[in-house]
Design an enzyme around this catalytic site. Structure first.
Site, PDB file in Angstrom:
ATOM      1  N   HIS A  65       5.561   6.566  -2.386  1.00 48.98           N
ATOM      2  CA  HIS A  65       6.868   7.168  -2.663  1.00 48.98           C
ATOM      3  C   HIS A  65       6.687   8.652  -2.973  1.00 48.98           C
ATOM      4  O   HIS A  65       7.419   9.501  -2.498  1.00 48.98           O
ATOM      5  CB  HIS A  65       7.538   6.511  -3.878  1.00 48.98           C
ATOM      6  N   CYS A  98       0.810  -1.214   0.000  1.00 52.44           N
ATOM      7  CA  CYS A  98       0.000   0.000   0.000  1.00 52.44           C
ATOM      8  C   CYS A  98       0.849   1.272   0.000  1.00 52.44           C
ATOM      9  O   CYS A  98       2.067   1.251   0.105  1.00 52.44           O
ATOM     10  CB  CYS A  98      -0.949   0.004   1.188  1.00 52.44           C
ATOM     11  N   ARG A 116      12.448  -4.244   6.319  1.00 53.03           N
ATOM     12  CA  ARG A 116      13.253  -4.094   5.100  1.00 53.03           C
ATOM     13  C   ARG A 116      14.720  -4.071   5.507  1.00 53.03           C
ATOM     14  O   ARG A 116      15.055  -3.595   6.572  1.00 53.03           O
ATOM     15  CB  ARG A 116      12.877  -2.811   4.358  1.00 53.03           C
ATOM     16  N   ALA A 147       3.038   1.753   2.957  1.00 56.44           N
ATOM     17  CA  ALA A 147       4.257   0.948   2.864  1.00 56.44           C
ATOM     18  C   ALA A 147       5.297   1.651   1.998  1.00 56.44           C
ATOM     19  O   ALA A 147       6.493   1.636   2.293  1.00 56.44           O
ATOM     20  CB  ALA A 147       3.944  -0.436   2.307  1.00 56.44           C
TER      21      ALA A 147
HETATM   22  S1  SF4 Z   1      -1.207  -1.397   6.108  1.00 57.28           S
HETATM   23 FE1  SF4 Z   1      -2.153   0.363   7.083  1.00 57.28          FE
HETATM   24  S2  SF4 Z   1      -1.952   2.022   5.686  1.00 57.28           S
HETATM   25 FE2  SF4 Z   1      -1.553   0.122   4.538  1.00 57.28          FE
HETATM   26  S3  SF4 Z   1      -3.505  -0.486   3.635  1.00 57.28           S
HETATM   27 FE3  SF4 Z   1      -3.392  -1.422   5.636  1.00 57.28          FE
HETATM   28  S4  SF4 Z   1      -4.303   0.044   6.987  1.00 57.28           S
HETATM   29 FE4  SF4 Z   1      -3.883   1.090   5.170  1.00 57.28          FE
END
Ligand code: SF4
Ligand code: SF4
Lengths: 546, 459
Positions: free
Chosen positions: A199, A65, A99, A68
């Site tokens: 990014h 996402c 990472r 991330a």
């Molecule tokens: S990890 Fe957190 S920010 Fe990423 S999609 Fe899930 S809820 Fe949303």
């Protein structure tokens, strides 16, 4: 070896594509068909692929996402910023040290918050009544505990939904604390279609809040920034070693092994060298517009590519001293590289690879495989855009859609005091006429063979199909893909966060990679998949001593 | 120093969690769902959560973890995720052909308020769920509880599949809680030795410790089947191992289908295993075979053989409530001293249990559960009162290295070692393995630090 007998049969890419699509519901098949491209030279240039579009619900994607991409990838390697995830605990937890960014905080008094995970750990009452108060308190607690020079705040999905104004909280705390730069990222996971949006959000905010903050002069004869290098497995350390050896000063890496001050001073560099085009090309553009620093695309993955990139940098500065020094360094470094390459070549030549990563690695690593005599059968990106496939000439034609509209484009103007064109129009023109390329990236497609398959946002089902049909000798993707591929008896190398080992960049990195791939494709273990009684199920025994 | 900014002095925090001793609900739901045969877990939210959960489970098990996601974009976040889930269910049954999809929510879909039963119902009416196939679900808002809560919620979702026929099946339901595949296997082995037929759910053995054969099976052999789950309503009783992980499901079967339940501690260590075996035996009306009694004897034997190395050694523990309770009891039974105990999972009862278990020790235990009960606090406690041993997940290695303290990996996630997939730590055999692990690190330290004149061959 038994497992390798079926490979290298003649295959037809059209059949492969058809086979991959045939199980999908029609709507899915139609969509995927546009993201699977059979590479062929066309009169009108590079063939067109669909990229940077939504993943289809229910399809097991490799993508992550926006959060991330922002907190994990771009800000992950920043060691002296306290990065607070504003949200429920999970998002922060999973991006905690997972990472393999390395950082060197061994200097006296160096700050290093990378081993820490900071979160507001929102609970139901925060979701119901809003989390701004908790965020404010969390920033205060972080400040009281650590007195960092900077605190960054990252929004997760629910935060956007309940409407917390994280930017207002950040601003308020920045003013209140006085000596701490507090800023925030609206990087909710649902924005955009992949990490790539994250990014962009990350880089925009770094540009807005940090870049140019420090005008204290930085020493160095040939000053550059390295953009889009994240020091996974120590890649950045190796690149820095080489640059140092050449006498080139790397002021700031975005963002491997970085510090706040590096970003703050980066506007003093005279050239931006862009590694990962996907994650950061827009920053290079902004730095050029605002400060007058030109940019070039480089690639330090592969020994030949490293040499080429060094020469490119030297040629930009145009100093004989630097040009000569770079040649000396290359001449000094190459023998060790060539020795290992010669050693592995007999065992790697003719082997085949597939790469589905990134951004840019699916492209860059083809150079390394090429150096080992290995052929890339199929490749694609997880979250890249059309320009990364087809080259930057498509940029003017890219349509803004509902998802990309979400991602802010910063309007940048020349800085009234600090804009300083590093090269005059005439100098730039002279270089270009001599074949030197600024701001240029041709993408992955032109470098791939005719008939190879270029696939965007490959998913688990297609990966399995590809491997079953084409039987590559090695498959490269990420951790989620690793073990389903290996169960098929095909070695798998992670190329996001290398599963182990590294660095793979630069000269020493190339040596490491040759050895690693040699190890993987020639490991004895792939010969043990069948038990003796499975290979020879006959029950009769012969007794030698009868 | 890696955690160089952690001060010894402890300041109260009310908003900032640092180095959490918990994670979020959906990963627990995903892990549990993998313990159902032919099941594809599905994360209803944006794709990042799913990617994170899959990655973490993959790193822990070194096995493929497949799961679907509804891939929300901004539109879904505003208008609700129904269309995404309907499409996902259809695509999953067409492309991946699971027997069952286990849907869990995320913070996002919970905040929006998507109604899983209603959406699933719609999918069935639309014909997206093929005949004989199922969709089960659990609500897993991560802003409540922790990964443990999510696990428990999905296990309850499994119990809700129960469809009693009215004819008893003669089996005992055993809900093992969040333990490793190897532990689930061990529980099945013990039950088989005792001659008790059980339905174990979830059961990740044979799923997350699979062989390499040159074939990839998206749905490996293992896992509790949907038929078995349906039949849990006909069982003679339920043993729920762990209040936090397993009790809800057991109580549901008890109150809804009159399947009597007992909630026990997880069978880590001598006494908890004793209670488990005893409960199994009485519930099923079997006598315990000598094999099990002998295994027990072996564990007692090793404790007595090596007692001198355990005696009054101080231990810091971090993990999940059910596991910590059992481990604390085990350590006390070895005459070790658990001095600091932390879990991020909330629960007043947890703190009480740990205090009870350590009540007759000559010190007051540091114990905390819930928000801001994190590994940062644990580290500070250690700085204020050093220990001889740390037990917890992989993140403890930063503390262990900085403070130079022996450390046993135990819990979730373990990202840098293997073994937990294959070797149990529950039961008497598991107890032996725990002792071996503890002794190894303690005695390695003795050997490392012994001056030459007192370095000894025999320990
Ligand atoms: S990890 Fe957190 S920010 Fe990423 S999609 Fe899930 S809820 Fe949303
Ligand atoms: S948003 Fe919620 S469900 Fe998703 S990773 Fe974050 S805490 Fe977990």
């Amino acid at each position: 070896m038994a497992t390798k007998t079926k490979k290298m049969v003649q295959w037809n890419p059209t059949d492969i594509k058809e086979d991959m699509l045939k199980k999908y519901p029609p709507k899915v098949a139609r969509k995927r068909a546009k993201q699977i491209l059979i590479n062929e030279a066309q009169e009108s240039g590079t063939p067109e692929i669909t990229a940077n579009v939504r993943t289809i619900p229910g399809i097991i994607t490799m993508r992550g996402c926006t959060y991330a991409g922002c907190k994990g990838v771009i800000l992950g390697p920043t060691r002296d910023i306290v990065n607070i995830t504003h949200g429920p605990i999970g998002c922060g937890f999973y991006s905690w040290l997972t990472r393999r960014n390395q950082t060197d905080a061994s200097g006296e008094g160096d700050e290093n918050y990378m081993p820490y995970c900071f979160s507001t750990d929102m609970e139901d009452k925060d979701i119901i009544f809003g989390g701004e108060k908790k965020l404010e308190a969390a920033i205060q607690e972080a400040y009281d505990l650590f007195h960092p020079k900077s605190i960054a705040v990252f929004a997760t999905c629910p935060v956007g939904l309940i409407g917390d104004d994280i930017h207002a909280v950040a601003k308020k705390m920045k003013d209140k604390l006085g000596d701490c730069n507090v800023f925030a990222f609206s990087c909710e996971g649902y924005k955009g279609v992949s990490q790539s949006a994250g990014h962009h959000i990350a880089n925009n905010q770094i540009f807005r809040h940090v870049v140019g903050e420090n005008d204290e002069p930085k020493e160095g004869k040939y000053k550059i920034n390295l953009l889009g290098e994240y020091n996974i497995g120590g890649d950045g350390f190796e690149i820095d070693r080489i640059l140092n050896k050449c006498g080139i000063t790397n002021l700031a890496t975005f963002s491997g092994n970085s510090t706040y001050d590096q970003f703050a001073s980066c506007h003093q560099a005279d050239l931006n060298a862009v590694m990962c085009h996907r994650s950061i090309n827009y920053v290079a553009d902004m730095l050029e517009t605002k400060f007058g620093i030109p940019w070039v695309k480089v690639n330090f993955i592969g020994a030949e590519s490293t040499a080429k990139s060094l020469r490119k940098i030297a040629r930009y500065f145009g100093d004989k001293e630097l040009v000569d020094r770079v040649e000396e360094v290359i001449a000094e470094e190459m023998p060790a590289v060539v020795a290992v390459r010669e050693d592995v070549l007999p065992r790697t030549t003719g082997k085949t690879a597939m790469l589905f990563v990134g951004g840019s690695r699916a492209h860059h690593y083809q150079d390394l495989f090429g150096e080992m005599g290995m052929k890339t059968l199929s490749a694609g990106y997880e979250f890249a855009h059309r320009d990364d496939y087809e080259g930057r000439h498509v940029l003017p034609n890219l349509k803004v859609d509902a998802d990309s509209r979400n991602i802010e484009e910063i309007e940048v103007e020349a800085d009234p005091e600090r804009f300083n064109p590093r090269k005059s129009e005439a100098e730039l023109k002279a270089l270009e006429e001599d074949g030197y390329e600024f701001k240029e990236y041709d993408g992955i497609i032109p470098d791939m063979e005719n008939g190879s398959l270029v696939i965007d946002d490959l998913n688990q089902y297609e990966a399995e199909k590809l491997v079953e049909m084409l039987k590559p000798d090695i498959f490269c993707a990420g951790i989620k893909e690793k073990f389903s591929i290996q169960k098929l008896g095909v070695p798998m190398k992670q190329l996001h966060s290398y599963d182990s080992g590294g660095p793979y960049a630069g000269f020493r990195g190339a040596v490491n990679f040759y050895r690693e791939i040699d190890r993987l494709v020639n490991s004895r273990v792939w010969g043990y998949l069948k038990a003796p009684w499975q290979e020879n199920p006959e029950l009769s025994a012969t007794y030698v001593w009868e | 120093m890696l955690l160089r900014h952690t001060p010894t002095e402890i300041a109260d925090r009310s908003a900032l969690t640092i180095n959490p001793a918990k994670t979020c609900q959906p990963i627990g739901a995903m892990y549990a769902a993998l313990g159902v045969h032919g099941c594809l877990p599905h994360s209803h939210g944006s794709q990042g959560c799913c990617a994170y959960h899959r990655s973490t489970l993959t790193r822990h098990y070194k096995e493929p973890i497949s799961a679907g996601t509804s891939s929300f974009t901004e539109g879904a976040s505003v208008f609700g995720g129904q269309a995404n889930l309907l499409q996902a269910i259809n695509n999953i049954f067409t492309v991946y052909e699971p027997e069952v999809i286990a849907v869990h929510t995320t913070c996002l879909s919970e905040t929006i308020g998507d109604d899983l039963p209603q959406i699933t119902d719609k999918a069935r009416k639309q014909g997206s769920i093929p005949d004989g196939k199922d969709v089960i679900y659990a609500n897993t808002p991560s802003y409540v509880g922790s990964h443990v809560t999510g696990f428990a919620n999905m296990v309850k979702g499994m119990a809700q599949v129960a469809a009693p026929t009215g004819v008893k099946n003669g089996k005992v339901n055993v809900i093992p809680g969040w333990v490793e595949p190897a532990d689930m296997e061990e529980i099945k082995r013990l039950a088989a030795l005792a001659g008790v037929e059980i339905i174990l759910f979830p059961d990740t053995s044979g799923v997350l410790n699979g062989p390499m054969s040159g074939h990839y099976h998206m749905y490996p052999e293992g896992g509790v089947t949907m038929d078995e789950l349906r039949s849990t309503g006909d069982s003679i009783g339920t043993l729920a191992l762990g209040e936090w992980c397993s009790a809800d499901a057991a109580r549901y079967l008890d109150s809804t289908h009159k399947v009597p339940c007992r909630v026990l501690d997880m069978p880590f260590g001598l006494q908890a295993t004793d209670r488990f075996v005893d409960a199994l035996r009485t519930l099923a009306g079997r006598s315990v075979p000598d094999e099990i009694t002998n295994e027990r004897g072996q564990l007692v034997d090793m404790i007595s053989d090596m007692h001198q190395y355990f005696y009054q050694k101080k231990v810091a523990l971090v993990g999940d409530p059910d596991q910590l309770i059992a481990m604390t009891e085990f350590l006390v039974s070895l005459d070790m001293w658990p001095v600091h105990v932390v879990t991020g999972t909330p629960g007043k009862k947890f703190e009480e249990r740990i205090r009870e278990l350590t009540a007759d020790l000559p010190y007051e235990v540091n114990v905390k559960a819930g928000s801001e009960s994190d590994m940062f606090l644990l580290h500070q406690w250690i700085k204020n009162g050093s220990v001889d041993l740390i037990m917890g997940n992989t993140y403890c290695k930063y503390i262990a290295r900085d403070e130079d303290i022996p450390y046993v990996r135990w819990g979730f996630p373990i990202l840098d070692r293997v073994g937990h997939q294959y070797f149990p730590t529950v039961g008497y055999k598991g107890g032996l393995r725990l002792l071996e692990k503890i002794l190894n690190v303690l005695l390695d330290r003795t050997d490392r630090d012994a001056p030459e004149q007192s370095f000894e061959l025999v320990l």
